[in-house]
Enzyme design. Structure first.
Site, mmCIF file in Angstrom:
data_model
loop_
_atom_site.group_PDB
_atom_site.id
_atom_site.type_symbol
_atom_site.label_atom_id
_atom_site.label_comp_id
_atom_site.label_asym_id
_atom_site.label_seq_id
_atom_site.Cartn_x
_atom_site.Cartn_y
_atom_site.Cartn_z
ATOM 1 N N THR A 236 -6.679 1.793 -20.019
ATOM 2 C CA THR A 236 -6.452 0.875 -18.897
ATOM 3 C C THR A 236 -7.697 0.897 -18.006
ATOM 4 O O THR A 236 -8.579 1.741 -18.185
ATOM 5 C CB THR A 236 -5.255 1.336 -18.039
ATOM 6 O OG1 THR A 236 -5.646 2.535 -17.336
ATOM 7 C CG2 THR A 236 -4.003 1.592 -18.856
ATOM 8 N N LYS B 53 -0.051 15.142 -9.694
ATOM 9 C CA LYS B 53 0.881 14.767 -10.761
ATOM 10 C C LYS B 53 1.921 15.864 -11.018
ATOM 11 O O LYS B 53 3.043 15.584 -11.442
ATOM 12 C CB LYS B 53 0.107 14.426 -12.039
ATOM 13 C CG LYS B 53 -0.735 13.150 -11.908
ATOM 14 C CD LYS B 53 0.133 11.939 -11.603
ATOM 15 C CE LYS B 53 -0.616 10.629 -11.660
ATOM 16 N NZ LYS B 53 0.239 9.463 -11.422
ATOM 17 N N ASP C 86 0.888 -1.159 0.000
ATOM 18 C CA ASP C 86 0.000 0.000 0.000
ATOM 19 C C ASP C 86 0.922 1.204 0.000
ATOM 20 O O ASP C 86 1.610 1.460 1.000
ATOM 21 C CB ASP C 86 -0.908 -0.012 1.241
ATOM 22 C CG ASP C 86 -1.882 1.166 1.213
ATOM 23 O OD1 ASP C 86 -1.717 2.068 0.361
ATOM 24 O OD2 ASP C 86 -2.810 1.178 2.043
ATOM 25 N N VAL C 87 0.981 1.928 -1.097
ATOM 26 C CA VAL C 87 2.031 2.937 -1.289
ATOM 27 C C VAL C 87 2.035 4.028 -0.223
ATOM 28 O O VAL C 87 3.031 4.733 -0.079
ATOM 29 C CB VAL C 87 1.969 3.603 -2.692
ATOM 30 C CG1 VAL C 87 2.384 2.621 -3.767
ATOM 31 C CG2 VAL C 87 0.619 4.233 -2.964
ATOM 32 N N TYR D 189 -6.069 15.588 -8.990
ATOM 33 C CA TYR D 189 -5.170 14.751 -9.805
ATOM 34 C C TYR D 189 -4.063 15.611 -10.422
ATOM 35 O O TYR D 189 -2.883 15.247 -10.387
ATOM 36 C CB TYR D 189 -5.996 14.043 -10.883
ATOM 37 C CG TYR D 189 -5.237 13.020 -11.681
ATOM 38 C CD1 TYR D 189 -5.030 11.738 -11.182
ATOM 39 C CD2 TYR D 189 -4.733 13.325 -12.948
ATOM 40 C CE1 TYR D 189 -4.337 10.784 -11.925
ATOM 41 C CE2 TYR D 189 -4.039 12.382 -13.691
ATOM 42 C CZ TYR D 189 -3.843 11.110 -13.174
ATOM 43 O OH TYR D 189 -3.160 10.172 -13.904
HETATM 44 N N1 LIG Z 1 -4.646 5.488 -17.834
HETATM 45 C C1 LIG Z 1 -4.396 6.763 -18.101
HETATM 46 O O1 LIG Z 1 -5.065 7.412 -18.932
HETATM 47 C C2 LIG Z 1 -3.249 7.467 -17.406
HETATM 48 C C3 LIG Z 1 -2.804 8.685 -17.936
HETATM 49 C C4 LIG Z 1 -1.761 9.357 -17.327
HETATM 50 C C5 LIG Z 1 -1.169 8.822 -16.199
HETATM 51 N N2 LIG Z 1 -1.626 7.647 -15.692
HETATM 52 C C6 LIG Z 1 -0.992 7.140 -14.494
HETATM 53 O O2 LIG Z 1 -0.422 5.877 -14.765
HETATM 54 C C7 LIG Z 1 -0.327 5.136 -13.557
HETATM 55 C C8 LIG Z 1 -0.878 3.732 -13.799
HETATM 56 O O3 LIG Z 1 -2.274 3.858 -14.074
HETATM 57 P P1 LIG Z 1 -3.059 2.813 -14.986
HETATM 58 O O4 LIG Z 1 -3.695 3.591 -16.058
HETATM 59 O O5 LIG Z 1 -2.179 1.677 -15.324
HETATM 60 O O6 LIG Z 1 -4.222 2.408 -13.963
HETATM 61 P P2 LIG Z 1 -4.669 0.993 -13.342
HETATM 62 O O7 LIG Z 1 -5.866 1.342 -12.529
HETATM 63 O O8 LIG Z 1 -4.783 -0.015 -14.415
HETATM 64 O O9 LIG Z 1 -3.447 0.590 -12.381
HETATM 65 C C9 LIG Z 1 -3.197 1.271 -11.199
HETATM 66 C C10 LIG Z 1 -2.681 0.250 -10.187
HETATM 67 O O10 LIG Z 1 -2.338 0.971 -8.991
HETATM 68 C C11 LIG Z 1 -2.743 0.170 -7.893
HETATM 69 N N3 LIG Z 1 -2.900 1.013 -6.701
HETATM 70 C C12 LIG Z 1 -3.785 2.013 -6.510
HETATM 71 N N4 LIG Z 1 -3.663 2.505 -5.267
HETATM 72 C C13 LIG Z 1 -2.662 1.789 -4.668
HETATM 73 C C14 LIG Z 1 -2.069 1.830 -3.374
HETATM 74 N N5 LIG Z 1 -2.491 2.689 -2.421
HETATM 75 N N6 LIG Z 1 -1.068 0.982 -3.108
HETATM 76 C C15 LIG Z 1 -0.645 0.082 -4.046
HETATM 77 N N7 LIG Z 1 -1.196 -0.003 -5.273
HETATM 78 C C16 LIG Z 1 -2.187 0.842 -5.577
HETATM 79 C C17 LIG Z 1 -4.044 -0.466 -8.336
HETATM 80 O O11 LIG Z 1 -4.378 -1.596 -7.543
HETATM 81 C C18 LIG Z 1 -3.721 -0.798 -9.792
HETATM 82 O O12 LIG Z 1 -3.180 -2.101 -9.908
HETATM 83 C C19 LIG Z 1 -1.081 5.934 -12.500
HETATM 84 O O13 LIG Z 1 -0.168 6.659 -11.719
HETATM 85 C C20 LIG Z 1 -1.912 6.887 -13.329
HETATM 86 O O14 LIG Z 1 -2.225 8.074 -12.628
HETATM 87 C C21 LIG Z 1 -2.641 6.940 -16.278
#
Ligand SMILES: NC(=O)c1ccc[n+]([C@@H]2O[C@H](COP(=O)([O-])OP(=O)(O)OC[C@H]3O[C@@H](n4cnc5c(N)ncnc54)[C@H](O)[C@@H]3O)[C@@H](O)[C@H]2O)c1
Length: 252
Positions: free
Chosen positions: A189, A156, A60-61, A152
């Protein structure tokens, strides 16, 4: 020669989306991948699929002790630590007028404080391993505003600035540890899945998001993972403290 031969990489958010796609590339390129996530079921399933070069650890980050356990388990299993991907994150829609204090804290805790704890927790093991590369997933919303994503955007933007600080410190201390941020556009995703079916005017959520990108589509997790792979490998050896944008032209 495989691009990550001999490298051990810890991936927060490694159970899903961008983190999972990056874990697959780490293993494909000869490295060891430690999937660290709060979603145990998905994380364990992916680690089992990837085989002996992968391991799942619960994380849990926002809880520092779980980071310490994850780093110790990584070194115990694979003998060192050379890469960190901070990909765990959440997305919440709110504006400056309707965002509650609790929501602001929750988003900033997971996205920003979680990345801080990740960077801090891996440094001793990375130093011990002779150096490494940290990749922090920020967003295009860490570079520009969006009225609907207040907490958000703030979280970021903090990841972007944290990255530069870690890079400067590690360079000054001659740790041979680099730190860069990656700024994806909208990536297909589970994070954005709920938005795809919500109509905006006469467009579906998917069409509306696609049209934000000059390339006319959403990104795929593998496309961001390829950038992460470059940054985790020695191919990016002169890059530190920098922003790597992967957004189909959105910010251009
Ligand atoms: N998908 C997009 O459009 C997008 C765009 C820009 C940035 N991002 C960033 O990319 C990263 C990955 O996102 P994604 O799109 O793969 O989403 P995702 O939801 O598929 O994956 C996110 C993962 O983070 C884990 N997580 C969440 N809270 C947590 C916690 N407290 N402790 C441990 N694990 C935790 C979740 O269980 C999940 O497995 C994130 O930081 C997101 O903000 C995503």
């Amino acid at each position: 020669m495989a691009r990550l031969e001999g490298k051990v990489v810890l991936l927060s958010g490694g159970a899903s989306g961008i983190g999972a796609a990056t874990a697959r590339l780490v293993v494909r390129e000869g490295g060891k991948a430690v999937l660290a996530d709060r979603d145990e079921a998905k994380g364990r399933a992916l680690a089992a699929e990837l085989g002996p070069a992968a391991l799942f650890v619960p994380l849990d980050v926002i809880r520092e002790e779980t980071w310490q356990t994850a780093v110790a388990a990584t070194v115990d299993a694979f003998g060192g630590l050379h890469g960190l991907l901070n990909a765990a994150g959440i997305g919440v829609r709110n504006t400056i007028e309707d965002c509650s204090l609790a929501d602001y804290r929750r988003v900033n805790d997971i996205n920003s404080l979680g990345s801080f704890l990740g960077c801090k927790s891996v440094l001793p093991a990375m130093k011990q391993s002779g150096g490494g590369s940290i990749v922090n997933i920020s967003s295009v919303l860490g570079l520009r505003g969006a009225s609907y994503a207040m907490a958000y955007c703030a979280s970021k933007g903090a990841v972007r600035a944290l990255t530069k600080n870690v890079a400067m410190h590690c360079a000054q201390m001659k740790y041979n540890i680099r730190c860069n941020s990656v700024h994806p556009g909208y990536i297909d995703t589970p994070m954005i899945a709920p938005r795809l079916d919500q109509n905006i005017g006469n467009l579906s959520g998917r069409q509306w998001l696609e049209e934000l990108h000059p390339l006319g589509r959403l990104g795929q997790a593998e496309e961001v993972a390829n950038m992460n792979l470059f940054l985790l490998s020695d191919e990016s050896s002169f890059a530190t403290g920098s922003e790597f944008v992967c957004d189909g032209g959105l910010t251009a």
